[in-house]
Structures are given as structure tokens and as C-alpha cells.
Motif scaffolding. Structure first.
Motif, PDB file in Angstrom:
ATOM      1  N   ALA A   1     -40.665   7.037  23.883  1.00 47.96           N
ATOM      2  CA  ALA A   1     -40.267   7.924  24.967  1.00 47.96           C
ATOM      3  C   ALA A   1     -39.304   7.168  25.857  1.00 47.96           C
ATOM      4  CB  ALA A   1     -41.493   8.375  25.764  1.00 47.96           C
ATOM      5  N   GLY A   2     -38.327   7.878  26.394  1.00 46.53           N
ATOM      6  CA  GLY A   2     -37.381   7.199  27.261  1.00 46.53           C
ATOM      7  C   GLY A   2     -36.512   8.152  28.047  1.00 46.53           C
ATOM      8  N   ARG A   3     -35.859   7.599  29.059  1.00 50.07           N
ATOM      9  CA  ARG A   3     -34.851   8.309  29.834  1.00 50.07           C
ATOM     10  C   ARG A   3     -33.505   7.763  29.362  1.00 50.07           C
ATOM     11  NH1 ARG A   3     -35.729  12.611  32.379  1.00 50.07           N
ATOM     12  NH2 ARG A   3     -34.414  12.115  34.138  1.00 50.07           N
ATOM     13  N   VAL A   4     -32.565   8.671  29.135  1.00 50.22           N
ATOM     14  CA  VAL A   4     -31.276   8.282  28.579  1.00 50.22           C
ATOM     15  C   VAL A   4     -30.159   8.919  29.390  1.00 50.22           C
ATOM     16  CG1 VAL A   4     -29.838   8.273  26.507  1.00 50.22           C
ATOM     17  CG2 VAL A   4     -32.319   8.241  26.275  1.00 50.22           C
ATOM     18  N   GLN A   5     -29.199   8.107  29.801  1.00 53.52           N
ATOM     19  CA  GLN A   5     -27.982   8.631  30.420  1.00 53.52           C
ATOM     20  C   GLN A   5     -27.016   8.914  29.278  1.00 53.52           C
ATOM     21  OE1 GLN A   5     -27.620   9.201  33.745  1.00 53.52           O
ATOM     22  NE2 GLN A   5     -25.674  10.172  33.272  1.00 53.52           N
ATOM     23  N   VAL A   6     -26.556  10.158  29.185  1.00 58.32           N
ATOM     24  CA  VAL A   6     -25.687  10.578  28.092  1.00 58.32           C
ATOM     25  C   VAL A   6     -24.321  10.954  28.650  1.00 58.32           C
ATOM     26  CG1 VAL A   6     -25.374  12.222  26.194  1.00 58.32           C
ATOM     27  CG2 VAL A   6     -27.681  11.493  26.832  1.00 58.32           C
ATOM     28  N   ALA A   7     -23.278  10.343  28.106  1.00 58.08           N
ATOM     29  CA  ALA A   7     -21.902  10.706  28.455  1.00 58.08           C
ATOM     30  C   ALA A   7     -21.283  11.312  27.207  1.00 58.08           C
ATOM     31  CB  ALA A   7     -21.122   9.479  28.901  1.00 58.08           C
ATOM     32  N   TYR A   8     -20.761  12.528  27.340  1.00 57.70           N
ATOM     33  CA  TYR A   8     -20.182  13.251  26.208  1.00 57.70           C
ATOM     34  C   TYR A   8     -18.738  13.602  26.531  1.00 57.70           C
ATOM     35  CZ  TYR A   8     -19.234  16.946  22.842  1.00 57.70           C
ATOM     36  OH  TYR A   8     -18.681  17.698  21.843  1.00 57.70           O
ATOM     37  N   GLU A   9     -17.860  13.383  25.562  1.00 63.02           N
ATOM     38  CA  GLU A   9     -16.452  13.723  25.754  1.00 63.02           C
ATOM     39  C   GLU A   9     -15.871  14.178  24.424  1.00 63.02           C
ATOM     40  OE1 GLU A   9     -12.301  11.495  27.062  1.00 63.02           O
ATOM     41  OE2 GLU A   9     -14.211  10.497  27.414  1.00 63.02           O
ATOM     42  N   ASP A  10     -15.169  15.320  24.460  1.00 66.62           N
ATOM     43  CA  ASP A  10     -14.423  15.758  23.292  1.00 66.62           C
ATOM     44  C   ASP A  10     -13.037  16.175  23.757  1.00 66.62           C
ATOM     45  OD1 ASP A  10     -14.654  18.362  24.319  1.00 66.62           O
ATOM     46  OD2 ASP A  10     -16.163  18.980  22.860  1.00 66.62           O
ATOM     47  N   ASN A  11     -12.275  16.822  22.904  1.00 64.31           N
ATOM     48  CA  ASN A  11     -10.899  17.190  23.252  1.00 64.31           C
ATOM     49  C   ASN A  11     -10.828  18.176  24.415  1.00 64.31           C
ATOM     50  OD1 ASN A  11     -10.294  15.602  21.099  1.00 64.31           O
ATOM     51  ND2 ASN A  11      -9.385  17.194  19.841  1.00 64.31           N
ATOM     52  N   GLU A  12     -11.917  18.874  24.699  1.00 66.38           N
ATOM     53  CA  GLU A  12     -11.882  19.935  25.708  1.00 66.38           C
ATOM     54  C   GLU A  12     -12.682  19.651  26.969  1.00 66.38           C
ATOM     55  OE1 GLU A  12     -13.182  23.404  23.631  1.00 66.38           O
ATOM     56  OE2 GLU A  12     -11.566  23.258  22.163  1.00 66.38           O
ATOM     57  N   LYS A  13     -13.718  18.823  26.887  1.00 68.21           N
ATOM     58  CA  LYS A  13     -14.556  18.628  28.068  1.00 68.21           C
ATOM     59  C   LYS A  13     -15.130  17.213  28.116  1.00 68.21           C
ATOM     60  CE  LYS A  13     -18.463  20.698  25.714  1.00 68.21           C
ATOM     61  NZ  LYS A  13     -19.329  21.834  25.602  1.00 68.21           N
ATOM     62  N   LYS A  14     -15.581  16.893  29.323  1.00 69.17           N
ATOM     63  CA  LYS A  14     -16.208  15.595  29.588  1.00 69.17           C
ATOM     64  C   LYS A  14     -17.425  15.870  30.455  1.00 69.17           C
ATOM     65  CE  LYS A  14     -14.869  11.027  31.201  1.00 69.17           C
ATOM     66  NZ  LYS A  14     -13.775  10.229  31.761  1.00 69.17           N
TER      67      LYS A  14
END
Length: 191
Positions: A1-14
Motif C-alpha cells: 500500500a502506498g501514496r503516489v504522486q503521479v505526473a502525467y503528460e501527453d501531446n494534449e494535456k499535463k
């Protein structure tokens, strides 16, 4: 179990969100994503299926692993998804099928015979034998997947990733996912 900071980036959004991750080895991966305490999405991954619910637009998906495979640009199943989250190679590293050399203070592993239009390379840390980087490339399809493990943390005698960078590209489309584990607990109730 854990807490995760997720950064997502694609051609259209961040986008950057916090996620709660629960995993029972070889059985289930459950992820709840939220911003400011508001649940945005829930993902349930089992060996047989992927389910996804996004609360803002009220969208739902239930099906096979095509969704994850499309996102990462390579075939993904439950075991491969689990291995990426745990810092393991997504392929069986049978020593009779791989050749090794030392490169940049890492062990570099490659299949003795690469499949046509499929190049696989793994770098292992020399101090803990955990994956430092794994690359899958399909040059004729212009597809590439890089998984980089920047740091590991020692928890209860085992090494677990603390920072993972996933870069996937297919032709002009690019996706970047950064995971930073904030807190990891082992052998907890995963209700």
C-alpha cells in the motif's frame, strides 16, 4: 500500500495528482486518484481485466489490457504492470537467453537474439540488482517504451522503487508518466 504522486503528460494535456495504491501480489492492483481529497478516478486491475471509473465525466471502462497497452505503446498484461510498479523486469530474465556486460557501472542485459523489430535492453544496478532502466523499441513501427527507476528505498529488507519515469512514444504521440512513492507500507490490509 502506498501514496503516489503521479505526473502525467501527453501531446494534449499535463496533469499532476495524488493516488492511493494498493496491491496484493499476483492478484490485484487498485488505484484511487484524487485532487484536494476529491476522488477523480478509480482503477482496478486483476490478472483477467482492467476496470476504470472516472467520476468527473462519469465515464466507465471494463475490458482487457488493450487500454494499458495503447497507453504505453507495447503489450501489457497484469504481470507486466505489476513488475513495472515493483521495479522488476517485464520479461523473464533467463540467463541462457540473455547476454550481459558492464556499462556505466550498471549491468546491461540484452537478449542473445533480438526478435525482429523488437529491441529489448535492461540496465541493472550493481549494488542491489534491481532494474535501473528498461527499454523496449519497435523501430519500424516508431514505438518506444522507456521505464527508468531513479531511486529505490529499502523497506523491511527489500528494495522498492521510490521514483519511476515512464516514457512511451508511438510515431508523433508521446506520453510521460512520473511516479513518486511518498509512503509505502508492506503487508497491510488492502480492503
Amino acid at each position: 500500500a502506498g501514496r503516489v504522486q503521479v505526473a502525467y503528460e501527453d501531446n494534449e494535456k499535463k496533469q499532476s495528482i495524488t493516488a492511493s495504491l494498493r496491491m496484493e501480489k499476483d492478484k490485484i492492483i487498485w488505484i484511487k486518484a484524487s485532487i484536494l481529497g476529491i476522488t477523480l478516478a478509480k482503477v482496478l486491475i486483476t490478472p483477467d481485466r482492467v476496470s476504470y471509473y472516472e467520476s468527473i465525466s462519469n465515464t466507465y471502462f471494463e475490458g482487457d489490457f488493450a487500454l494499458l497497452s495503447d497507453l504505453l505503446g507495447t503489450d501489457i498484461d497484469f504481470n507486466k504492470a505489476q513488475d513495472i510498479l515493483l521495479g522488476q523486469s517485464i520479461f523473464d530474465l533467463n540467463t541462457s537467453k540473455y547476454k550481459s556486460e558492464v556499462m556505466l557501472e550498471k549491468f546491461k542485459l540484452q537478449p542473445r537474439k533480438q526478435a525482429q523489430n523488437f529491441i529489448h535492453t535492461i540496465l541493472l544496478n550493481t549494488d542491489n540488482f534491481k532494474v535501473s532502466a528498461e527499454t523496449l523499441s519497435q523501430p519500424s513501427d516508431k514505438r518506444n517504451l522507456d521505464v527508468l527507476y531513479e531511486e529505490y528505498q529499502l523497506i523491511d529488507g527489500g528494495y522498492y522503487p521510490s521514483v519511476i519515469q515512464i516514457n512511451a512514444s508511438e510515431k508523433q504521440s508521446k506520453t510521460k508518466i512520473g511516479l513518486k512513492y511518498r509512503k509505502v507500507d508492506l503487508n497491510v490490509d488492502i480492503r
